[in-house]
Design a protein around this motif. Structure first.
Motif, PDB file in Angstrom:
ATOM      1  N   TYR A   1       0.829  -1.205   0.000  1.00 22.71           N
ATOM      2  CA  TYR A   1       0.000   0.000   0.000  1.00 22.71           C
ATOM      3  C   TYR A   1       0.864   1.256   0.000  1.00 22.71           C
ATOM      4  N   VAL A   2       1.913   1.261   0.805  1.00 24.81           N
ATOM      5  CA  VAL A   2       2.806   2.418   0.855  1.00 24.81           C
ATOM      6  C   VAL A   2       3.504   2.606  -0.490  1.00 24.81           C
ATOM      7  N   GLU A   3       3.946   1.516  -1.095  1.00 21.58           N
ATOM      8  CA  GLU A   3       4.588   1.614  -2.407  1.00 21.58           C
ATOM      9  C   GLU A   3       3.644   2.199  -3.447  1.00 21.58           C
ATOM     10  N   ALA A   4       2.373   1.769  -3.388  1.00 25.32           N
ATOM     11  CA  ALA A   4       1.416   2.253  -4.376  1.00 25.32           C
ATOM     12  C   ALA A   4       1.108   3.735  -4.203  1.00 25.32           C
ATOM     13  N   SER A   5       1.326   4.279  -3.008  1.00 25.14           N
ATOM     14  CA  SER A   5       1.029   5.692  -2.766  1.00 25.14           C
ATOM     15  C   SER A   5       2.190   6.611  -3.121  1.00 25.14           C
ATOM     16  N   LEU A   6       3.329   6.042  -3.508  1.00 24.25           N
ATOM     17  CA  LEU A   6       4.495   6.858  -3.846  1.00 24.25           C
ATOM     18  C   LEU A   6       4.474   7.262  -5.321  1.00 24.25           C
ATOM     19  N   PRO A   7       4.925   8.475  -5.657  1.00 30.55           N
ATOM     20  CA  PRO A   7       4.984   8.889  -7.060  1.00 30.55           C
ATOM     21  C   PRO A   7       5.964   8.022  -7.840  1.00 30.55           C
ATOM     22  N   PRO A   8       5.745   7.874  -9.133  1.00 32.02           N
ATOM     23  CA  PRO A   8       6.676   7.071  -9.933  1.00 32.02           C
ATOM     24  C   PRO A   8       8.044   7.736 -10.002  1.00 32.02           C
TER      25      PRO A   8
ATOM     26  N   ARG B   1      -5.838   8.157  -7.310  1.00 33.24           N
ATOM     27  CA  ARG B   1      -6.822   7.082  -7.453  1.00 33.24           C
ATOM     28  C   ARG B   1      -6.198   5.719  -7.144  1.00 33.24           C
ATOM     29  N   ARG B   2      -4.998   5.473  -7.644  1.00 29.91           N
ATOM     30  CA  ARG B   2      -4.350   4.184  -7.381  1.00 29.91           C
ATOM     31  C   ARG B   2      -3.994   4.025  -5.913  1.00 29.91           C
TER      32      ARG B   2
END
Length: 478
Positions: free
Chosen positions: A102-109, A142-143
């Motif tokens: 979840y934390v990884e998904a909330s980080l900008p690319p 959203r992601r």
């Protein structure tokens, strides 16, 4: 005027970046365990903890030792399992993995930096590129929301695993105690049968009884002895099953069990088991959250289905010719993949079908939960009536029959065959009464599991899961 617009554009970009970074999640100190601990305390009245440090392990070890210092109760067995079962600890580790995802998904690319240096006949050409996935950055909020919903669903799945461990430990406890009580009763019955067989043998030697009665008395002893051997084997197996649920080994294996099952608790009255189960079942709540994540992912697919790649590249060149002339052109490049052959219809249909499949599975589970709650309550009441009938009617009548048969045999009103038949039936009734009481306590555990989650062995087996939002969102570019 141009400088003002430039400053405004930079300010907007900085504000957008700040908002994006501010939405980033971070790893919690307890790895997402707070809802798990709270729900276990609320519904079970017990403690659970994730073992992370040597200090955590020492604290758990100390508490388990205190609980094992006294004869084990059902509540103590559940508490030990919640602290000491390593399979449950693995579920807590999986929850930590979910939080990290979840934390990884909330980080900008992360952007990509490339440098190209070309030398030809004295000419130097250096090109620097900064490539950023603009589409991933735009869809990040959203992601991140989808990932957060999936993480919340994982927390409820972990609560479900905790409830299952508690229920399995309580069932194993009742089975182990009942097996021990059965073996103890049959031990007493065998001693009585042995004394009767010995007396009948001596009477036969004096001619006071027939050879047929001697054989019947010996057969009763042999049958009870065989049942005792079977009961001892069953008691050993059930104790080992309980030991596995508690996660015990080494010096902890000599824990003490009571000699018999506890008395009957007060009968529970439940007015609307269906509504209670639909409201409290943690596995159903987790599936609902998974469905929410899938719905959010489907919306993302709809918004981005016509764009499969959108990258922004910042370019800075440095050129130097043999004559010493320098050039520093700058600019940017936008790359968009044009959907000539596929306008995203297949991906949209795939996401839609996955979502509707998940909806139907959730509706099916809601129907099953209602049925399971009704069945569990009916079984609970039925097992209670059966067990109470043995205790209040069957066993008292059996005692009267045994006492009267003994009196009539002493008065030579009945022969040894009827006395032995009554003895055999008395053994069977007492063993059946112990098992009926055991089944009632297990039905009580199953009833509670049907209301809050935890399930039985059949529910712990793998079953079709809701389609994950991650798989659906993969239909859209990330």
């Amino acid at each position: 005027m141009r400088s003002v617009r430039s400053r405004l554009a930079r300010a907007s970009a900085v504000a957008a970046l700040s908002a994006t970074l501010g939405a980033c999640a971070s790893i919690s100190a307890d790895r997402g365990m707070t809802p798990v601990v709270s729900r276990v305390s609320l519904d079970l009245g017990k403690d659970t903890a994730k073992i992370v440090t040597p200090a955590d392990a020492a604290a758990v070890r100390s508490r388990v030792a205190r609980l094992l210092g006294a004869p084990l109760t059902a509540d103590a067995a559940v508490q030990i399992a919640l602290l000491n079962n390593r399979g449950l600890q693995a579920e807590y580790n999986a929850l930590g993995v979910s939080e990290a995802e979840y934390v990884e998904a909330s980080l900008p690319p992360s952007p990509t930096v490339s440098i190209e240096r070309v030398t030809y006949r004295g000419e130097l050409d250096v090109e620097r590129r900064l490539v950023a996935d603009l589409l991933s950055l735009l869809t990040l909020p959203r992601r991140a929301k989808i990932a957060e919903t999936e993480f919340r669903a994982a927390q409820y799945k972990t609560i479900q695993a905790t409830f299952r461990t508690a229920a399995n430990a309580r069932r194993a406890y009742y089975r182990a105690v009942a097996a021990r009580e059965t073996a103890a009763f049959l031990e007493t019955a065998r001693a009585s049968a042995a004394a009767s067989a010995e007396l009948t043998k001596k009477l036969g030697e004096t001619g006071a009884t027939t050879k047929l009665n001697q054989a019947r008395s010996g057969a009763l002893y042999a049958e009870v002895a065989t049942e005792l051997a079977e009961a001892r084997l069953e008691a050993s197996k059930e104790r080992e099953a309980l030991t596995r649920e508690l996660g015990l080994w080494g010096r902890d294996l000599d824990y003490r069990l009571p000699s018999r099952l506890p008395g009957f608790p007060r009968l529970k009255a439940q007015s609307d088991v269906e509504a209670t189960a639909l409201r409290r079942r943690v596995d159903l709540i987790g599936d609902r959250l998974e469905l929410d994540a899938l719905a959010q992912s489907y919306g993302l697919t709809e918004q981005t289905r016509a764009i499969s790649m959108l990258e922004v590249t910042g370019i800075a060149n440095h050129s130097k010719s043999a004559e010493g002339d320098k050039a520093n052109p700058k600019g940017f490049e936008v790359a968009v993949q044009i959907p000539i052959f596929d306008f995203g219809k297949a991906r949209s249909v795939k996401a839609q079908e996955a979502y509707m499949g998940a909806v139907n599975r959730l509706l099916e589970k809601a129907v099953n939960v209602r049925s399971e709650a009704r069945e569990a309550y009916a079984t609970y009441r039925g097992r209670y009536d059966i067990a109470r009938a043995f205790q209040t009617r069957v066993l008292p009548l059996r005692k009267i029959i045994t006492d009267e048969s003994q009196l009539q045999y002493n008065g030579m009103l009945v022969d040894a065959f009827e006395l032995l038949t009554n003895a055999r039936e008395n053994v069977a009734s007492n063993v059946a009464a112990i098992r009926a009481k055991r089944d009632f306590f297990i039905a009580d555990v199953d009833f509670q599991a049907a209301l809050i989650g935890g399930g039985g062995a059949e529910e712990a087996s793998p079953e079709p899961k809701l389609a994950s939002a991650a798989s659906a969102s993969s239909a859209s570019p990330q």
